[in-house]
Scaffold this active site. Structure first.
Site, PDB file in Angstrom:
ATOM      1  N   LYS A  75       0.890  -1.227  -0.039  1.00 10.47           N
ATOM      2  CA  LYS A  75       0.102   0.063   0.028  1.00 10.47           C
ATOM      3  C   LYS A  75       0.777   1.301  -0.051  1.00 10.47           C
ATOM      4  O   LYS A  75       0.494   2.441  -0.413  1.00 10.47           O
ATOM      5  CB  LYS A  75      -1.030   0.069   1.020  1.00 10.47           C
ATOM      6  CG  LYS A  75      -2.106  -1.024   0.946  1.00 10.47           C
ATOM      7  CD  LYS A  75      -3.176  -0.821   2.141  1.00 10.47           C
ATOM      8  CE  LYS A  75      -4.274  -1.657   2.059  1.00 10.47           C
ATOM      9  NZ  LYS A  75      -5.256  -1.406   3.098  1.00 10.47           N
ATOM     10  N   ASP A 111     -10.063   2.713   1.934  1.00 13.38           N
ATOM     11  CA  ASP A 111     -10.226   2.413   3.364  1.00 13.38           C
ATOM     12  C   ASP A 111     -11.042   3.644   4.128  1.00 13.38           C
ATOM     13  O   ASP A 111     -12.013   3.446   4.834  1.00 13.38           O
ATOM     14  CB  ASP A 111      -8.872   1.947   4.190  1.00 13.38           C
ATOM     15  CG  ASP A 111      -8.714   0.379   3.517  1.00 13.38           C
ATOM     16  OD1 ASP A 111      -9.482  -0.156   3.065  1.00 13.38           O
ATOM     17  OD2 ASP A 111      -7.338   0.236   3.681  1.00 13.38           O
ATOM     18  N   ARG A 160      -0.047  -0.730  21.930  1.00 14.79           N
ATOM     19  CA  ARG A 160       0.969  -1.454  22.829  1.00 14.79           C
ATOM     20  C   ARG A 160       2.525  -1.003  22.598  1.00 14.79           C
ATOM     21  O   ARG A 160       3.233  -0.600  23.636  1.00 14.79           O
ATOM     22  CB  ARG A 160       1.209  -2.870  22.161  1.00 14.79           C
ATOM     23  CG  ARG A 160       2.051  -3.841  22.590  1.00 14.79           C
ATOM     24  CD  ARG A 160       1.980  -5.363  22.066  1.00 14.79           C
ATOM     25  NE  ARG A 160       2.270  -5.191  20.690  1.00 14.79           N
ATOM     26  CZ  ARG A 160       2.224  -6.161  19.844  1.00 14.79           C
ATOM     27  NH1 ARG A 160       1.797  -7.579  20.599  1.00 14.79           N
ATOM     28  NH2 ARG A 160       2.530  -6.303  18.487  1.00 14.79           N
ATOM     29  N   GLU A 163       5.765   4.245  20.830  1.00  6.75           N
ATOM     30  CA  GLU A 163       6.457   5.098  20.016  1.00  6.75           C
ATOM     31  C   GLU A 163       5.733   5.219  18.689  1.00  6.75           C
ATOM     32  O   GLU A 163       5.740   6.126  18.014  1.00  6.75           O
ATOM     33  CB  GLU A 163       7.961   4.194  19.604  1.00  6.75           C
ATOM     34  CG  GLU A 163       8.825   4.291  20.936  1.00  6.75           C
ATOM     35  CD  GLU A 163       8.463   3.272  21.874  1.00  6.75           C
ATOM     36  OE1 GLU A 163       7.798   2.288  21.496  1.00  6.75           O
ATOM     37  OE2 GLU A 163       8.769   3.655  23.192  1.00  6.75           O
TER      38      GLU A 163
HETATM   39  P1  NAP Z   1      -1.139  -3.690  11.158  1.00  5.09           P
HETATM   40  O1  NAP Z   1      -0.510  -2.472  10.291  1.00  5.09           O
HETATM   41  O2  NAP Z   1      -0.387  -4.947  11.166  1.00  5.09           O
HETATM   42  O3  NAP Z   1      -1.171  -3.087  12.621  1.00  5.09           O
HETATM   43  C1  NAP Z   1      -1.582  -4.096  13.631  1.00  5.09           C
HETATM   44  C2  NAP Z   1      -1.965  -3.111  14.937  1.00  5.09           C
HETATM   45  O4  NAP Z   1      -2.186  -4.234  15.819  1.00  5.09           O
HETATM   46  C3  NAP Z   1      -0.633  -2.341  15.405  1.00  5.09           C
HETATM   47  O5  NAP Z   1      -1.135  -1.504  16.025  1.00  5.09           O
HETATM   48  C4  NAP Z   1      -0.224  -3.600  16.602  1.00  5.09           C
HETATM   49  O6  NAP Z   1       0.621  -2.749  17.730  1.00  5.09           O
HETATM   50  C5  NAP Z   1      -1.359  -4.211  17.183  1.00  5.09           C
HETATM   51  N1  NAP Z   1      -1.380  -5.364  17.770  1.00  5.09           N
HETATM   52  C6  NAP Z   1      -0.985  -6.642  16.952  1.00  5.09           C
HETATM   53  N2  NAP Z   1      -1.078  -7.315  18.000  1.00  5.09           N
HETATM   54  C7  NAP Z   1      -1.202  -6.992  19.050  1.00  5.09           C
HETATM   55  C8  NAP Z   1      -1.434  -7.581  20.468  1.00  5.09           C
HETATM   56  N3  NAP Z   1      -1.080  -8.750  20.660  1.00  5.09           N
HETATM   57  N4  NAP Z   1      -1.673  -6.506  21.433  1.00  5.09           N
HETATM   58  C9  NAP Z   1      -1.904  -5.352  21.440  1.00  5.09           C
HETATM   59  N5  NAP Z   1      -1.591  -4.709  20.124  1.00  5.09           N
HETATM   60  C10 NAP Z   1      -1.647  -5.729  19.222  1.00  5.09           C
HETATM   61  O7  NAP Z   1      -2.586  -4.068  10.718  1.00  5.09           O
HETATM   62  P2  NAP Z   1      -3.440  -3.182  10.102  1.00  5.09           P
HETATM   63  O8  NAP Z   1      -3.583  -3.373   8.394  1.00  5.09           O
HETATM   64  O9  NAP Z   1      -3.761  -1.884  10.698  1.00  5.09           O
HETATM   65  O10 NAP Z   1      -4.968  -4.178  10.379  1.00  5.09           O
HETATM   66  C11 NAP Z   1      -5.362  -3.969  11.709  1.00  5.09           C
HETATM   67  C12 NAP Z   1      -6.856  -4.798  11.686  1.00  5.09           C
HETATM   68  O11 NAP Z   1      -7.644  -3.828  11.050  1.00  5.09           O
HETATM   69  C13 NAP Z   1      -6.843  -5.988  11.182  1.00  5.09           C
HETATM   70  O12 NAP Z   1      -7.662  -6.841  11.872  1.00  5.09           O
HETATM   71  C14 NAP Z   1      -7.653  -5.881   9.486  1.00  5.09           C
HETATM   72  O13 NAP Z   1      -8.283  -6.939   9.351  1.00  5.09           O
HETATM   73  C15 NAP Z   1      -8.515  -4.855  10.048  1.00  5.09           C
HETATM   74  N6  NAP Z   1      -8.839  -4.099   8.818  1.00  5.09           N
HETATM   75  C16 NAP Z   1     -10.291  -3.926   8.650  1.00  5.09           C
HETATM   76  C17 NAP Z   1     -10.459  -3.094   7.502  1.00  5.09           C
HETATM   77  C18 NAP Z   1     -12.147  -3.206   7.140  1.00  5.09           C
HETATM   78  O14 NAP Z   1     -12.506  -2.883   5.927  1.00  5.09           O
HETATM   79  N7  NAP Z   1     -12.889  -3.617   8.206  1.00  5.09           N
HETATM   80  C19 NAP Z   1      -9.669  -2.670   6.528  1.00  5.09           C
HETATM   81  C20 NAP Z   1      -8.284  -2.600   6.877  1.00  5.09           C
HETATM   82  C21 NAP Z   1      -8.110  -3.258   8.098  1.00  5.09           C
HETATM   83  P3  NAP Z   1       2.147  -2.496  17.625  1.00  5.09           P
HETATM   84  O15 NAP Z   1       2.413  -1.470  16.781  1.00  5.09           O
HETATM   85  O16 NAP Z   1       2.420  -2.611  19.154  1.00  5.09           O
HETATM   86  O17 NAP Z   1       2.812  -4.102  17.084  1.00  5.09           O
END
Ligand code: NAP
Length: 294
Positions: A75, A111, A160, A163
């Protein structure tokens, strides 16, 4: 399979990313093409070699592909291969939709549009409100820019890794000077110095199959929420949503965001206007596919 016959005139749209096997986008777009009578099919293209991304985008253009969605991990990187970027996508720093122009593709972030539309549908306005984002990854970035665009009063970003919350706050502050920004440690959510907030849950904690997990469970945090939007859509009700509902707080899953980001991309590619009734049919189809997968 699309119900329409594939002919010499049929336009192609698709998704690039890696992996792409589990995407729901073909179901969204092929259903929309059938419903709106567009001569279009949509499929997924895995781009396994990151170094091949630019060639994939240029090749798609030369092959006449009408539009593309872009997913993880491309992306951001795809922005280098485009001839233009929509201002909102530029501020978010990520593109998930490529729209064909005369000289190449222009990038958009639907999004962001999908989340705006989903919140509007639930009657949630961010204007003048306190908003809490849980998470600071890619999805939180779109949500953070939306909050600033919509005129939220204060945006707390709980993560979590604090930073990353700080760096997302800095990215918002670079474009918007009115919104108050508060990076905060997710583990201390219960002591967040903010009241009466809308929560947008942007982590993947609680996502299928780890459905027993929740990013926050502290009642001191949950009780102060006015409404909760969880971006996760598998399961239909996350543990976090369930906890919120136990305190009488309305909570919705991310299905509508998924739906509306797709609708928005489709409208950008085709110029068609998708009606609420057609969107509802796509949503039913998505629910069915999600149930079959679990
Ligand atoms: P990402 O960039 O990998 O970000 C993941 C986030 O989750 C980070 O803030 C990470 O924190 C946190 N995290 C992961 N494991 C954790 C844990 N065990 N405890 C606390 N925090 C934790 O992922 P993303 O692309 O943003 O996607 C996030 C979610 O949004 C996914 O479930 C995705 O399916 C959903 N989503 C949905 C849509 C929709 O259309 N509904 C669109 C986009 C995304 P750290 O920074 O500390 O690692």
């Amino acid at each position: 399979m699309p119900e329409q016959e594939i002919k010499g005139s049929t336009r192609l749209c698709g998704l690039i990313g890696n992996p792409v096997r589990h995407t729901f986008s073909p179901q969204i777009h092929n259903t929309l093409a059938d419903l709106t009578g567009q001569d279009l099919v949509y499929t997924a293209f895995p781009v396994e070699n990151p170094e091949g991304l630019d060639a994939a985008v240029r090749g798609a253009f030369e092959l006449g592909i009408l539009g593309m969605n872009v997913t993880v991990p491309y992306k951001q990187d795809v922005m280098k291969s485009l001839v233009g970027i929509d201002p909102a996508a530029e501020r978010i720093g990520a593109v998930n939709t490529l729209v064909r122009t005369e000289n190449g593709y222009k990038g958009y972030n639907t999004d962001y549009v999908g989340l705006r539309r989903a919140l509007e549908d639930k009657g949630i306005s961010l204007k003048g409100k306190n908003v809490v984002l849980v998470g600071a990854g890619g999805a939180a970035r779109s949500a953070a820019i939306l909050c600033a665009e919509e005129g939220a009063e204060c945006l707390a970003i709980l993560n979590r890794t604090v930073e990353k919350a700080q760096s997302l706050c800095d990215a918002v502050a670079a474009h918007y000077d009115k919104i108050k920004l508060l990076p905060f440690d997710l583990q201390k959510a219960g002591s967040l110095p903010l009241d009466a907030y809308i929560v947008i849950q942007c982590t993947n904690v609680g996502l299928y199959p780890k459905v027993q997990e929740t990013p926050v469970s502290d009642p001191a945090f949950i009780r102060k929420a006015e409404a909760v939007y969880d971006l996760i859509y598998t399961p239909e009700e996350t543990r976090f949503m369930k906890l919120c509902k136990e305190y009488g707080i309305p909570a919705w899953n991310g299905m509508d965001m998924l739906l509306w980001q797709g609708v928005s991309s489709f409208e950008l590619w085709t110029g068609a206007q998708v009606t609420a009734a057609q969107a509802e049919i796509v949503k039913k189809k998505l629910r069915k596919v999600l149930k079959e997968r679990q």
